[in-house]
Design a protein around this motif. Structure first.
Motif, PDB file in Angstrom:
ATOM      1  N   ILE A   1       0.837  -1.203   0.000  1.00  0.00           N
ATOM      2  CA  ILE A   1       0.000   0.000   0.000  1.00  0.00           C
ATOM      3  C   ILE A   1       0.869   1.249   0.000  1.00  0.00           C
ATOM      4  O   ILE A   1       0.576   2.223  -0.708  1.00  0.00           O
ATOM      5  CB  ILE A   1      -0.949  -0.010   1.217  1.00  0.00           C
ATOM      6  N   LEU A   2       1.964   1.241   0.762  1.00  0.00           N
ATOM      7  CA  LEU A   2       2.875   2.382   0.761  1.00  0.00           C
ATOM      8  C   LEU A   2       3.479   2.589  -0.619  1.00  0.00           C
ATOM      9  O   LEU A   2       3.634   3.729  -1.082  1.00  0.00           O
ATOM     10  CB  LEU A   2       3.978   2.167   1.792  1.00  0.00           C
ATOM     11  N   ASP A   3       3.815   1.492  -1.292  1.00  0.00           N
ATOM     12  CA  ASP A   3       4.336   1.584  -2.652  1.00  0.00           C
ATOM     13  C   ASP A   3       3.298   2.232  -3.569  1.00  0.00           C
ATOM     14  O   ASP A   3       3.606   3.135  -4.357  1.00  0.00           O
ATOM     15  CB  ASP A   3       4.699   0.194  -3.154  1.00  0.00           C
ATOM     16  N   HIS A   4       2.050   1.792  -3.452  1.00  0.00           N
ATOM     17  CA  HIS A   4       0.974   2.366  -4.266  1.00  0.00           C
ATOM     18  C   HIS A   4       0.760   3.841  -3.919  1.00  0.00           C
ATOM     19  O   HIS A   4       0.533   4.675  -4.806  1.00  0.00           O
ATOM     20  CB  HIS A   4      -0.317   1.578  -4.020  1.00  0.00           C
ATOM     21  N   MET A   5       0.867   4.167  -2.634  1.00  0.00           N
ATOM     22  CA  MET A   5       0.667   5.546  -2.190  1.00  0.00           C
ATOM     23  C   MET A   5       1.685   6.489  -2.824  1.00  0.00           C
ATOM     24  O   MET A   5       1.372   7.643  -3.123  1.00  0.00           O
ATOM     25  CB  MET A   5       0.766   5.621  -0.668  1.00  0.00           C
ATOM     26  N   THR A   6       2.940   6.007  -3.026  1.00  0.00           N
ATOM     27  CA  THR A   6       3.949   6.871  -3.629  1.00  0.00           C
ATOM     28  C   THR A   6       3.603   7.225  -5.068  1.00  0.00           C
ATOM     29  O   THR A   6       4.153   8.163  -5.634  1.00  0.00           O
ATOM     30  CB  THR A   6       5.343   6.213  -3.603  1.00  0.00           C
ATOM     31  N   GLN A   7       2.687   6.480  -5.656  1.00  0.00           N
ATOM     32  CA  GLN A   7       2.286   6.736  -7.040  1.00  0.00           C
ATOM     33  C   GLN A   7       0.997   7.544  -7.146  1.00  0.00           C
ATOM     34  O   GLN A   7       0.836   8.328  -8.084  1.00  0.00           O
ATOM     35  CB  GLN A   7       2.118   5.399  -7.773  1.00  0.00           C
ATOM     36  N   VAL A   8       0.070   7.337  -6.210  1.00  0.00           N
ATOM     37  CA  VAL A   8      -1.248   7.977  -6.338  1.00  0.00           C
ATOM     38  C   VAL A   8      -1.565   8.959  -5.211  1.00  0.00           C
ATOM     39  O   VAL A   8      -2.551   9.690  -5.295  1.00  0.00           O
ATOM     40  CB  VAL A   8      -2.361   6.906  -6.410  1.00  0.00           C
ATOM     41  N   GLY A   9      -0.751   8.986  -4.152  1.00  0.00           N
ATOM     42  CA  GLY A   9      -1.014   9.869  -3.024  1.00  0.00           C
ATOM     43  C   GLY A   9      -2.074   9.308  -2.096  1.00  0.00           C
ATOM     44  O   GLY A   9      -2.731   8.309  -2.403  1.00  0.00           O
ATOM     45  N   LEU A  10      -2.263   9.939  -0.954  1.00  0.00           N
ATOM     46  CA  LEU A  10      -3.266   9.486   0.012  1.00  0.00           C
ATOM     47  C   LEU A  10      -4.674   9.532  -0.573  1.00  0.00           C
ATOM     48  O   LEU A  10      -5.501   8.669  -0.307  1.00  0.00           O
ATOM     49  CB  LEU A  10      -3.204  10.353   1.276  1.00  0.00           C
ATOM     50  N   ARG A  11      -4.933  10.551  -1.387  1.00  0.00           N
ATOM     51  CA  ARG A  11      -6.279  10.701  -1.956  1.00  0.00           C
ATOM     52  C   ARG A  11      -6.593   9.591  -2.945  1.00  0.00           C
ATOM     53  O   ARG A  11      -7.754   9.247  -3.166  1.00  0.00           O
ATOM     54  CB  ARG A  11      -6.411  12.065  -2.632  1.00  0.00           C
ATOM     55  N   GLY A  12      -5.561   8.991  -3.537  1.00  0.00           N
ATOM     56  CA  GLY A  12      -5.768   7.944  -4.528  1.00  0.00           C
ATOM     57  C   GLY A  12      -5.938   6.558  -3.949  1.00  0.00           C
ATOM     58  O   GLY A  12      -6.225   5.605  -4.685  1.00  0.00           O
TER      59      GLY A  12
END
Length: 242
Positions: free
Chosen positions: A59-70
């Motif tokens: 999830i942290l990896d995904h967050m670096t791409q889409v941000g918290l809002r994503g």
């Protein structure tokens, strides 16, 4: 070239539009803003990606791409449960040049190692502390607004600092998660500290509501190396609904 993701894009925009970009690190730092007393502003325990679960690392990896809002509602809930108030998770920014073959080989060896490697590359030594602050009813709003004042404080000037905040409220039916209420993403350039003070939402009723907030404190070093410090404000049950 390293990819620049989520709130870091705004940090870079601040640098690019700054009237005078310094060629070297300034010699001294400005005054650091005071922060409110309380658990959320106390020195935190810093965790590395290797300290969290596989699911959280992904999830942290995904967050670096889409941000918290994503993040999806479920991803946000997992991340919020994984970070205790008083903890900070250090997240290096993904390197876009990691080859698919390398990623596939790592995934075959260990899914967690793959997720962690995506969050490399260079892990800088940080002299910055991330403070989420408490979610509270604002005196300046006659206690009719709920707000939060996250802070990043560094020992030396940085090329840019920014903080991304997602403020959510838990749904009335237990176990159904939370809903996004407001999102902010702002920063400054060539400073040693950043503390936005306008992150607030007006209450529309006095219904008892439990609020939750996550923050990504983005730091851009002078060598253009970015990283994030992820924090969580303590959940707060307040007589403020929206």
């Amino acid at each position: 070239m390293k990819a620049v993701h989520f709130a870091l894009a705004s940090a870079l925009a601040i640098v690019l539009t700054s009237a005078a970009s310094a060629a070297a690190t300034p010699a001294s730092a400005p005054d650091v803003p005071e922060v409110e007393p309380g658990t959320a502003n106390s020195p935190s325990t810093v965790l590395q990606v290797c300290d969290v679960s596989l699911e959280t690392a992904q999830i942290l990896d995904h967050m670096t791409q889409v941000g918290l809002r994503g993040l999806s509602d479920n991803e946000f809930e997992v991340l919020a449960r994984s970070i205790e108030p008083g903890q900070t998770v250090f997240v290096p920014i993904r390197d876009a040049d990691t080859s698919s073959a390398e990623a596939g080989a790592l995934a075959a060896l260990s899914p967690k190692a793959s997720a962690q490697s995506a969050l490399k590359p260079n892990i800088p030594k940080t002299d910055c502390e991330a403070k989420p602050s408490n979610i509270h009813l604002r005196k300046s709003g006659n206690y009719g607004v709920v707000g939060v004042k996250p802070t990043t404080v560094c020992g030396t000037w940085k090329q840019a600092l920014s903080i991304e905040t997602a403020l959510r409220k838990y749904r009335m039916i237990p176990g159904t998660g939370s809903s996004l209420v407001e999102y902010w993403d702002n920063g400054n350039a060539q400073q040693a500290a950043y503390r936005p003070t306008n992150r607030e939402v007006k209450c529309t009723n006095t219904k008892a509501t439990t609020w939750v907030a996550l923050h990504t404190h983005i730091v851009l070093l002078w060598n253009d190396c970015p990283y994030a410090l992820v924090t969580r404000s303590p959940d707060a049950r307040l007589n403020c609904g929206t």
